[in-house]
Motif scaffolding. Structure first.
Motif, mmCIF file in Angstrom:
data_model
loop_
_atom_site.group_PDB
_atom_site.id
_atom_site.type_symbol
_atom_site.label_atom_id
_atom_site.label_comp_id
_atom_site.label_asym_id
_atom_site.label_seq_id
_atom_site.Cartn_x
_atom_site.Cartn_y
_atom_site.Cartn_z
ATOM 1 N N ARG A 62 0.825 -1.199 0.000
ATOM 2 C CA ARG A 62 0.000 0.000 0.000
ATOM 3 C C ARG A 62 0.866 1.259 0.000
ATOM 4 N N CYS A 63 1.897 1.277 0.855
ATOM 5 C CA CYS A 63 2.787 2.435 0.918
ATOM 6 C C CYS A 63 3.505 2.642 -0.411
ATOM 7 N N PHE A 64 3.972 1.546 -1.003
ATOM 8 C CA PHE A 64 4.655 1.630 -2.295
ATOM 9 C C PHE A 64 3.733 2.222 -3.363
ATOM 10 N N LEU A 65 2.514 1.687 -3.475
ATOM 11 C CA LEU A 65 1.591 2.156 -4.501
ATOM 12 C C LEU A 65 1.191 3.615 -4.281
ATOM 13 N N ARG A 66 1.174 4.047 -3.053
ATOM 14 C CA ARG A 66 0.831 5.435 -2.753
ATOM 15 C C ARG A 66 1.955 6.379 -3.170
ATOM 16 N N LYS A 67 3.206 5.928 -3.033
ATOM 17 C CA LYS A 67 4.344 6.823 -3.245
ATOM 18 C C LYS A 67 4.812 6.909 -4.691
ATOM 19 N N VAL A 68 4.598 5.838 -5.472
ATOM 20 C CA VAL A 68 5.136 5.842 -6.829
ATOM 21 C C VAL A 68 4.189 6.563 -7.778
ATOM 22 N N ASP A 69 4.658 6.822 -8.997
ATOM 23 C CA ASP A 69 3.811 7.474 -9.986
ATOM 24 C C ASP A 69 2.813 6.479 -10.571
ATOM 25 N N ASN A 70 1.853 7.001 -11.339
ATOM 26 C CA ASN A 70 0.788 6.163 -11.886
ATOM 27 C C ASN A 70 1.316 5.049 -12.778
ATOM 28 N N ALA A 71 2.319 5.363 -13.600
ATOM 29 C CA ALA A 71 2.841 4.356 -14.533
ATOM 30 C C ALA A 71 3.458 3.185 -13.767
ATOM 31 N N THR A 72 4.210 3.481 -12.718
ATOM 32 C CA THR A 72 4.825 2.410 -11.916
ATOM 33 C C THR A 72 3.755 1.619 -11.174
ATOM 34 N N ALA A 73 2.742 2.322 -10.649
ATOM 35 C CA ALA A 73 1.649 1.628 -9.955
ATOM 36 C C ALA A 73 0.922 0.685 -10.912
ATOM 37 N N ALA A 74 0.664 1.151 -12.134
ATOM 38 C CA ALA A 74 -0.036 0.316 -13.116
ATOM 39 C C ALA A 74 0.801 -0.896 -13.499
ATOM 40 N N ARG A 75 2.089 -0.686 -13.709
ATOM 41 C CA ARG A 75 2.980 -1.789 -14.075
ATOM 42 C C ARG A 75 3.042 -2.831 -12.959
ATOM 43 N N THR A 76 3.071 -2.365 -11.722
ATOM 44 C CA THR A 76 3.121 -3.271 -10.582
ATOM 45 C C THR A 76 1.831 -4.071 -10.459
ATOM 46 N N LEU A 77 0.704 -3.403 -10.573
ATOM 47 C CA LEU A 77 -0.582 -4.087 -10.433
ATOM 48 C C LEU A 77 -0.813 -5.082 -11.569
ATOM 49 N N GLN A 78 -0.368 -4.750 -12.766
ATOM 50 C CA GLN A 78 -0.514 -5.683 -13.890
ATOM 51 C C GLN A 78 0.312 -6.946 -13.660
ATOM 52 N N ALA A 79 1.542 -6.789 -13.166
ATOM 53 C CA ALA A 79 2.381 -7.960 -12.874
ATOM 54 C C ALA A 79 1.742 -8.804 -11.775
ATOM 55 N N MET A 80 1.180 -8.140 -10.765
ATOM 56 C CA MET A 80 0.555 -8.859 -9.653
ATOM 57 C C MET A 80 -0.728 -9.546 -10.113
ATOM 58 N N TRP A 81 -1.447 -8.920 -11.046
ATOM 59 C CA TRP A 81 -2.667 -9.535 -11.592
ATOM 60 C C TRP A 81 -2.335 -10.843 -12.305
ATOM 61 N N GLU A 82 -1.266 -10.850 -13.085
ATOM 62 C CA GLU A 82 -0.864 -12.078 -13.776
ATOM 63 C C GLU A 82 -0.507 -13.166 -12.772
ATOM 64 N N TYR A 83 0.183 -12.787 -11.719
ATOM 65 C CA TYR A 83 0.555 -13.750 -10.675
ATOM 66 C C TYR A 83 -0.710 -14.283 -10.001
ATOM 67 N N ARG A 84 -1.651 -13.387 -9.741
ATOM 68 C CA ARG A 84 -2.926 -13.773 -9.108
ATOM 69 C C ARG A 84 -3.721 -14.706 -10.014
#
Length: 288
Positions: A62-84
């Motif tokens: 949560r802290c990471f997603l709050r601090k990074v920019d939108n592009a990094t947040a989107a890239r992170t969530l997409q990678a996590m979605w594939e893992y999920r």
């Protein structure tokens, strides 16, 4: 900072907490969570900057997603979605979140469509992949040295490698007349370090001798690094791990090859020693 809102974070929590409960992220362990960010995103999620809310995986995310920019947040969530998605498929689990994919795609579209101010502190890279490859090559080249200079070079190599991963090493020192190859900090714990490059696998005598040095400081743990490994008889005679874990040269090669930070390798060995009592567990058993 990202433009994620409280309602977005509640949805993200729905997506990742259904496996193990609040504060967890899918079925990640601490080690695999760090490895996921390192290998998939080249980001050090263990950086203290992401621990403002606490040290759990959910709070760090949560802290990471709050601090990074939108592009990094989107890239992170997409990678996590594939893992999920892979987890749901492999376990035959029906998605417990209503309209998860549609809501997820809407969130990603919003992040990709909205500009956000650049983060004051960009995500810290997990490690430099070129440096990892260089360490592996350097370790291989040490085999060409004569025994005595090779031993000193091996100690210097380990210091550089440990420092690269933020383990705060100290130079060799003497403790009541005994040579100690060095020390380092891992998760605020002091570890004494001893390195061996001898022709045969290390036996029980060396294990007991090093453990005797640890007994002189009740608050200290130890890591014994033997390039040529440890004899099965020696490990059996030594018995359950007390405050000592063992690392062999093959572990180092595999960690550099798989791009696993040395701190994560050591944490995995410490945890497995605590769970099983085994002072030595190879890299391949910890990171299959």
């Amino acid at each position: 900072m990202s433009s994620l809102r409280p309602i977005d974070f509640r949805f993200i929590e729905e997506l990742v907490e259904f496996v193990r409960g609040r504060g967890y992220v899918l079925h990640f362990s601490d080690a695999s969570f760090s490895e996921f960010f390192a290998t998939e995103l080249d980001i050090d999620i263990d950086d203290a900057i992401y621990a403002d809310d606490g040290g759990s995986k959910g709070k760090r995310l949560r802290c990471f997603l709050r601090k990074v920019d939108n592009a990094t947040a989107a890239r992170t969530l997409q990678a996590m979605w594939e893992y999920r998605r892979e987890h749901l498929y492999s376990t035959g689990t029906t998605d417990p979140v209503a309209n998860a994919e549609g809501r997820f795609l809407t969130l990603i579209a919003k992040l990709n469509g909205e500009a956000s101010p650049a983060s004051d502190v960009p995500p810290k890279r997990a490690f430099n992949t070129e440096q990892m490859a260089g360490l592996r090559s350097e370790l291989y080249e040490l085999r060409n040295l004569a025994p005595q200079p090779r031993g000193y070079a091996f100690e210097a190599f380990l210091k550089r490698a440990f420092d690269l991963f933020g383990l705060q090493t100290r130079e060799p020192f003497r403790n009541i007349g005994e040579q100690i190859d060095g020390s380092f900090l891992l998760d605020d714990q002091i570890y004494l370090l001893e390195a061996k490059w001898v022709q045969q696998p290390v036996g029980v005598e060396t294990l007991h001798a090093f453990h005797g040095k640890l007994d002189k400081a009740a608050w200290t743990r130890g890591v014994l690094v033997s390039y040529n490994g440890f004899s099965a008889d020696g490990l059996a005679a030594f018995g359950p791990a007390k405050r000592l874990i063992c690392v062999e040269g093959r572990d180092l090669y595999d960690a550099f090859e798989r791009q696993v930070p040395l701190a994560d390798l050591l944490r995995a060995k410490v945890r497995r020693a605590g769970e099983t009592g085994a002072p030595f567990v190879p890299f391949t058993a910890l990171f299959p």
